[in-house]
Scaffold this motif. Structure first.
Motif, PDB file in Angstrom:
ATOM      1  N   ARG A  75       7.641  15.645  29.820  1.00  0.00           N
ATOM      2  CA  ARG A  75       8.085  16.663  28.878  1.00  0.00           C
ATOM      3  C   ARG A  75       7.436  18.010  29.182  1.00  0.00           C
ATOM      4  NH1 ARG A  75       6.673  14.569  23.476  1.00  0.00           N
ATOM      5  NH2 ARG A  75       5.945  12.685  24.509  1.00  0.00           N
ATOM      6  N   TYR A 172       8.211   2.678  19.683  1.00  0.00           N
ATOM      7  CA  TYR A 172       7.050   3.458  19.230  1.00  0.00           C
ATOM      8  C   TYR A 172       5.860   2.537  18.961  1.00  0.00           C
ATOM      9  CZ  TYR A 172       9.278   7.987  19.100  1.00  0.00           C
ATOM     10  OH  TYR A 172       9.875   9.160  19.470  1.00  0.00           O
ATOM     11  N   TYR A 175       2.512   2.925  20.850  1.00  0.00           N
ATOM     12  CA  TYR A 175       1.398   3.786  20.453  1.00  0.00           C
ATOM     13  C   TYR A 175       0.443   3.029  19.536  1.00  0.00           C
ATOM     14  CZ  TYR A 175       4.468   7.222  22.478  1.00  0.00           C
ATOM     15  OH  TYR A 175       5.283   7.894  23.344  1.00  0.00           O
ATOM     16  N   TYR A 178      -1.551   0.857  21.706  1.00  0.00           N
ATOM     17  CA  TYR A 178      -2.602   1.542  22.458  1.00  0.00           C
ATOM     18  C   TYR A 178      -3.816   1.820  21.573  1.00  0.00           C
ATOM     19  CZ  TYR A 178      -4.815   4.511  25.908  1.00  0.00           C
ATOM     20  OH  TYR A 178      -5.694   5.032  26.819  1.00  0.00           O
ATOM     21  N   ILE A 179      -3.550   2.321  20.371  1.00  0.00           N
ATOM     22  CA  ILE A 179      -4.661   2.587  19.455  1.00  0.00           C
ATOM     23  C   ILE A 179      -5.414   1.287  19.179  1.00  0.00           C
ATOM     24  CG2 ILE A 179      -5.190   3.239  17.071  1.00  0.00           C
ATOM     25  CD1 ILE A 179      -2.894   5.290  17.296  1.00  0.00           C
ATOM     26  N   ILE A 203     -13.346   5.777  28.112  1.00  0.00           N
ATOM     27  CA  ILE A 203     -13.317   6.935  27.206  1.00  0.00           C
ATOM     28  C   ILE A 203     -12.477   8.063  27.809  1.00  0.00           C
ATOM     29  CG2 ILE A 203     -14.739   8.715  26.104  1.00  0.00           C
ATOM     30  CD1 ILE A 203     -16.877   6.613  25.713  1.00  0.00           C
ATOM     31  N   ALA A 206      -8.679   7.255  27.537  1.00  0.00           N
ATOM     32  CA  ALA A 206      -8.158   7.372  26.169  1.00  0.00           C
ATOM     33  C   ALA A 206      -8.055   8.839  25.762  1.00  0.00           C
ATOM     34  CB  ALA A 206      -9.055   6.601  25.203  1.00  0.00           C
ATOM     35  N   ILE A 207      -9.044   9.638  26.139  1.00  0.00           N
ATOM     36  CA  ILE A 207      -9.016  11.061  25.771  1.00  0.00           C
ATOM     37  C   ILE A 207      -7.864  11.770  26.495  1.00  0.00           C
ATOM     38  CG2 ILE A 207     -10.297  13.243  25.870  1.00  0.00           C
ATOM     39  CD1 ILE A 207     -11.595  11.445  23.905  1.00  0.00           C
ATOM     40  N   VAL A 209      -5.033  10.467  27.468  1.00  0.00           N
ATOM     41  CA  VAL A 209      -3.772  10.081  26.815  1.00  0.00           C
ATOM     42  C   VAL A 209      -3.551  10.903  25.542  1.00  0.00           C
ATOM     43  CG1 VAL A 209      -2.628   8.219  25.553  1.00  0.00           C
ATOM     44  CG2 VAL A 209      -3.663   7.763  27.775  1.00  0.00           C
ATOM     45  N   ALA A 210      -4.591  10.989  24.708  1.00  0.00           N
ATOM     46  CA  ALA A 210      -4.446  11.727  23.451  1.00  0.00           C
ATOM     47  C   ALA A 210      -4.184  13.210  23.733  1.00  0.00           C
ATOM     48  CB  ALA A 210      -5.701  11.553  22.597  1.00  0.00           C
ATOM     49  N   HIS A 213      -0.644  14.035  24.910  1.00  0.00           N
ATOM     50  CA  HIS A 213       0.353  13.971  23.838  1.00  0.00           C
ATOM     51  C   HIS A 213       0.293  15.207  22.953  1.00  0.00           C
ATOM     52  CE1 HIS A 213       1.035   9.850  25.082  1.00  0.00           C
ATOM     53  NE2 HIS A 213       2.176   9.941  24.431  1.00  0.00           N
ATOM     54  N   VAL A 214      -0.906  15.673  22.678  1.00  0.00           N
ATOM     55  CA  VAL A 214      -1.020  16.883  21.861  1.00  0.00           C
ATOM     56  C   VAL A 214      -0.426  18.070  22.616  1.00  0.00           C
ATOM     57  CG1 VAL A 214      -2.655  18.501  20.843  1.00  0.00           C
ATOM     58  CG2 VAL A 214      -3.011  16.049  20.581  1.00  0.00           C
ATOM     59  N   ALA A 217       3.307  17.932  22.495  1.00  0.00           N
ATOM     60  CA  ALA A 217       3.827  18.261  21.164  1.00  0.00           C
ATOM     61  C   ALA A 217       3.800  19.770  20.941  1.00  0.00           C
ATOM     62  CB  ALA A 217       3.014  17.539  20.088  1.00  0.00           C
ATOM     63  N   GLU A 220       6.572  21.344  22.948  1.00  0.00           N
ATOM     64  CA  GLU A 220       7.857  21.132  22.299  1.00  0.00           C
ATOM     65  C   GLU A 220       8.044  22.116  21.141  1.00  0.00           C
ATOM     66  OE1 GLU A 220       9.888  18.590  23.341  1.00  0.00           O
ATOM     67  OE2 GLU A 220      11.384  18.485  21.743  1.00  0.00           O
ATOM     68  N   LYS A 221       6.966  22.356  20.394  1.00  0.00           N
ATOM     69  CA  LYS A 221       7.025  23.297  19.268  1.00  0.00           C
ATOM     70  C   LYS A 221       7.405  24.690  19.758  1.00  0.00           C
ATOM     71  CE  LYS A 221       6.028  22.570  14.998  1.00  0.00           C
ATOM     72  NZ  LYS A 221       5.626  21.422  14.320  1.00  0.00           N
TER      73      LYS A 221
ATOM     74  N   ALA B  87       1.618  12.214  18.399  1.00  0.00           N
ATOM     75  CA  ALA B  87       0.535  13.030  18.948  1.00  0.00           C
ATOM     76  C   ALA B  87      -0.594  13.154  17.931  1.00  0.00           C
ATOM     77  CB  ALA B  87       1.066  14.407  19.330  1.00  0.00           C
ATOM     78  N   LEU B  90      -2.487   9.780  17.666  1.00  0.00           N
ATOM     79  CA  LEU B  90      -3.370   9.530  18.808  1.00  0.00           C
ATOM     80  C   LEU B  90      -4.590  10.447  18.748  1.00  0.00           C
ATOM     81  CD1 LEU B  90      -0.839   9.127  21.765  1.00  0.00           C
ATOM     82  CD2 LEU B  90      -2.126   7.337  20.614  1.00  0.00           C
ATOM     83  N   ALA B  91      -4.346  11.718  18.393  1.00  0.00           N
ATOM     84  CA  ALA B  91      -5.437  12.690  18.402  1.00  0.00           C
ATOM     85  C   ALA B  91      -6.459  12.390  17.309  1.00  0.00           C
ATOM     86  CB  ALA B  91      -4.890  14.099  18.234  1.00  0.00           C
ATOM     87  N   ILE B  94      -7.887   7.963  18.149  1.00  0.00           N
ATOM     88  CA  ILE B  94      -8.655   7.662  19.365  1.00  0.00           C
ATOM     89  C   ILE B  94     -10.079   8.217  19.289  1.00  0.00           C
ATOM     90  CG2 ILE B  94      -8.778   8.118  21.853  1.00  0.00           C
ATOM     91  CD1 ILE B  94      -5.864   7.424  22.019  1.00  0.00           C
ATOM     92  N   ILE B  97     -12.110   6.216  16.615  1.00  0.00           N
ATOM     93  CA  ILE B  97     -12.478   4.857  17.016  1.00  0.00           C
ATOM     94  C   ILE B  97     -13.602   4.896  18.047  1.00  0.00           C
ATOM     95  CG2 ILE B  97     -11.676   2.773  18.177  1.00  0.00           C
ATOM     96  CD1 ILE B  97      -8.905   3.350  17.009  1.00  0.00           C
ATOM     97  N   ILE B  98     -13.504   5.818  19.002  1.00  0.00           N
ATOM     98  CA  ILE B  98     -14.531   5.878  20.037  1.00  0.00           C
ATOM     99  C   ILE B  98     -15.879   6.274  19.425  1.00  0.00           C
ATOM    100  CG2 ILE B  98     -15.278   7.122  22.093  1.00  0.00           C
ATOM    101  CD1 ILE B  98     -12.413   7.147  23.026  1.00  0.00           C
TER     102      ILE B  98
END
Ligand code: HEM
Ligand code: FES
Lengths: 353, 125
Positions: A75, A172, A175, A178-179, A203, A206-207, A209-210, A213-214, A217, A220-221, B87, B90-91, B94, B97-98
C-alpha cells in the motif's frame, strides 16, 4: 480465474515464489537446528524435541511477521505488489510450520500425562490470574486456530462462496493471531530466555510490523481516493483534465464503494473499483485493448461491460456516467455486473490524450 | 480435569457435526450453488477442514445462495476502512504486551554472577 475449480493453480511465478519461500524456511530451520544449536536456546539445557519446537515456533513467528509486512508495504509503494501476488501459499505454509511447532510441544510435554494429552495442555497450568507464569499456551492455541481457519479457507472457492467481503473479515483474524502470538512469546519464552538473540529479533520484528501498519494507515489518510461530491443520483467524481489515456481515476462513492473511471481511446467508461476475485483495486491497473488487468492477481475485465473475456466468467458492476462542462459525473446506482454501458466521448482539449 | 474434558468433548462434537455437513454440502449442496464446482471433484477434499471448523457459516451462506437472497453489490464493497483500526490495534497492543512481558520478567539469575565453589576450595588447599 479458472472456469472450473482445481486444487491448486500453478504457474511459473508461483513455482519460483514457493521455491524461494521453501528454501528460506529450510535454511532457517537447518541453521537453527544444526548449525547454531545454542544460539537461541538456554545453553543446552533442553532436549531435541523442545529444540525443534523452538525452531519451528520462531520460524512461524518470523513468517507471520513477513506476511504481515507485505500488505502495508504494497500500500505504501507499488513496487512491492509482486510480493502480494502469492501471499496465500506463504500463509498456508506458515500454518503447517506452526502446527509442527505445536505437535512437538504437545507430544513432548504432555505425552506422559495420565489424561489425554490435549486435555492436559488445557489444564496443566491454570494461573490465569497472574502475568508471571501465565499459561501462555492459550495464546498459542488461539493463534493456531486462527491460522488453521485462514489456511483452510484459502481456496478460491471460499472467496466466491462467502463473498470477498466476509472472506476479508474472516482474514482480519490474522491480526488477532499476530497479537496473540506476541503475547504467547512475551509471556512465554521471553520470561526465561537467557540468550537474547531471539529476544532482540522478536521485539524488532513486532515493532516493524506495527510501525509499517501505522505508516500505511497514515499514507491512506493522506493519499486515499477522494470522496465523490454528493448531489442526488449523479455524483461528481473528477474533472476531465484529471484523466489520462489508458489509466483510471478512482473515486469513493461511499465508505465502502469505489468507482474507477477509465479513459480509453478518448472515451470514458466506469466500473467498480473492486475486483470480483479479492476486491483488488482495478482502477490501479492499466488498460490494454479495452481490458484492464487487476494489479493483485491479474484478472482482466472489459471496461465497457465489466466482464472477463471468455472463457472466464467473472463480472463487476458498471456505472452510467456523463460529462457536464468539465466535470465527470457518475450515477451512484451501479448497474448489475456485466451490464454494457456505451463509452462516453471526452471531447475536451485540456485532457492529456 | 473435568473442565478440560468438557472443552475437548465439545470440540469433538463441533467437528463431528461439521463432518456431517461436509458430507451433504460437498456431495449435494456445492453443485447447486456454484456452477464452477460442477464436474470438479478433487478440490472438494481441500474444503473439508474449513467446513469442520466454520460449518455454521457454511450453512448460512448455503441458505442465502439457495434462496437467492445474495445481494450482488455487497461483493464489490470491501471493508477497506478496517485497515485503520488494525493499525491502531497493532500500535497499541504490541508495545504494551512487550513492555509488560519485559517488566514481569524475573531477571535475578542474570545479575547474579555465579561462582564455581570447587575452584575456591582448590585454591585453599
Ligand atoms: C497449540 C498451539 C501452541 C502451543 C501449545 C504452543 C506451546 C509453546 C510452548 C510450550 C513454548 C515454549 C517452548 C519451550 O519450552 O522452550 C512455545 C514457544 C514458542 N511458540 Fe508456541 N505454541 C503454540 C502455537 C504457536 C504458534 C501458532 C506460534 C507462531 C505462529 C508459536 C510461536 C512460538 C514461538 C516463536 C516460541 C518461542 C520459540 C523460541 O524459544 O525461540 N506458537 N510454544
Ligand atoms: S483481486 Fe485477485 S485478481 Fe483482482
Amino acid at each position: 480465474m479458472s472456469v472450473k475449480y482445481i486444487p491448486v493453480q500453478w504457474n511459473n511465478n508461483k513455482w519460483k515464489y514457493n521455491a524461494v519461500m521453501l528454501a528460506s524456511v529450510f535454511a532457517y530451520l537447518w541453521i537453527f537446528i544444526f548449525v547454531t544449536p545454542d544460539l537461541m536456546s538456554n545453553e543446552g539445557r533442553i532436549n531435541g524435541a523442545v529444540h525443534n519446537a523452538r525452531a519451528f515456533g520462531s520460524c512461524a513467528f518470523l513468517m507471520l511477521s513477513v506476511i504481515l509486512c507485505i500488505g502495508p508495504l504494497a500500500r505504501l509503494d507499488n513496487r512491492f505488489l509482486p510480493l502480494l501476488y502469492n501471499r496465500r501459499h506463504f500463509g498456508v505454509m506458515t500454518a503447517f510450520v506452526a502446527i509442527t511447532h505445536a505437535s512437538y510441544i504437545i507430544n513432548w510435554y504432555f505425552a506422559f500425562s495420565p489424561s489425554n494429552k490435549y486435555e492436559a495442555l488445557l489444564f496443566s497450568n491454570t494461573s490465569y490470574g497472574q502475568l508471571s507464569g501465565f499459561p501462555f499456551e492459550v495464546f498459542g492455541i488461539f493463534a493456531l486456530f486462527c491460522l488453521v481457519i485462514l489456511a483452510a479457507t484459502s481456496h478460491d472457492f471460499w472467496l466466491k462462496f462467502l463473498t470477498p467481503r466476509i472472506w476479508k473479515r474472516i482474514h482480519y483474524l490474522i491480526y488477532a493471531a499476530y497479537i496473540s502470538v506476541v503475547a504467547h512469546v512475551g509471556l512465554g519464552i521471553l520470561q526465561d530466555q537467557q540468550n537474547h538473540t531471539f529476544t532482540v529479533i522478536f521485539i524488532l520484528a513486532a515493532i516493524v510490523v506495527a510501525t509499517l501498519h501505522v505508516m500505511a494507515a497514515l499514507h491512506e489518510k493522506k493519499h486515499g481516493d477522494p470522496l465523490a461530491a454528493e448531489s442526488g443520483d449523479w455524483v461528481k467524481v473528477c474533472e476531465t483534465t484529471d484523466m489520462q489515456e489508458g489509466y483510471a481515476k478512482i473515486a469513493q462513492l461511499t465508505a465502502k464503494e469505489r468507482v474507477a473511471i477509465f479513459l480509453h481511446e478518448g472515451k470514458l467508461s466506469a466500473i467498480s473499483n473492486a475486483c470480483a476475485h479479492q476486491n483488488g483495486p482495478l482502477g490501479e491497473g492499466k488498460i490494454i485493448r479495452c481490458l484492464v488487468t487487476c494489479p493483485w492477481h491479474g484478472f482482466q475485465y472489459d471496461v465497457t461491460n465489466g466482464s472477463s473475456p471468455a472463457p472466464f466468467t467473472e463480472k463487476v458492476p458498471t456505472y452510467n456516467l456523463k460529462v457536464e462542462g468539465n466535470t465527470i459525473l457518475v450515477d451512484r446506482h451501479a448497474n448489475e455486473p456485466g451490464t454494457y454501458v456505451e463509452p462516453v466521448p471526452l471531447n475536451i482539449q485540456g485532457a492529456a490524450a | 480435569m473435568d473442565q478440560a474434558q468438557a472443552i475437548f468433548f465439545a470440540f469433538q462434537i463441533w467437528c463431528s457435526i461439521g463432518a456431517l455437513i461436509a458430507l451433504f454440502f460437498l456431495t449435494i449442496g456445492i453443485d447447486r450453488i456454484d456452477e464452477d464446482a460442477q464436474g470438479a471433484y478433487v478440490f472438494r477434499l481441500l474444503l473439508i477442514p474449513a467446513i469442520l471448523l466454520i460449518w455454521p457459516l457454511v450453512l448460512w451462506r448455503w441458505f442465502i445462495l439457495e434462496t437467492e437472497r445474495d445481494a450482488w453489490p455487497n461483493r464489490h464493497r470491501p471493508p477497506r476502512h478496517a485497515h485503520f483500526w488494525v493499525a491502531i490495534a497493532l500500535a497499541v497492543f504490541i508495545p504494551v504486551i512487550i513492555l509488560v512481558s519485559l517488566s514481569v520478567r524475573q531477571t535475578w539469575p542474570v545479575d547474579f554472577e555465579p561462582q564455581k565453589l570447587s575452584l575456591l576450595e582448590e585454591r585453599k588447599s
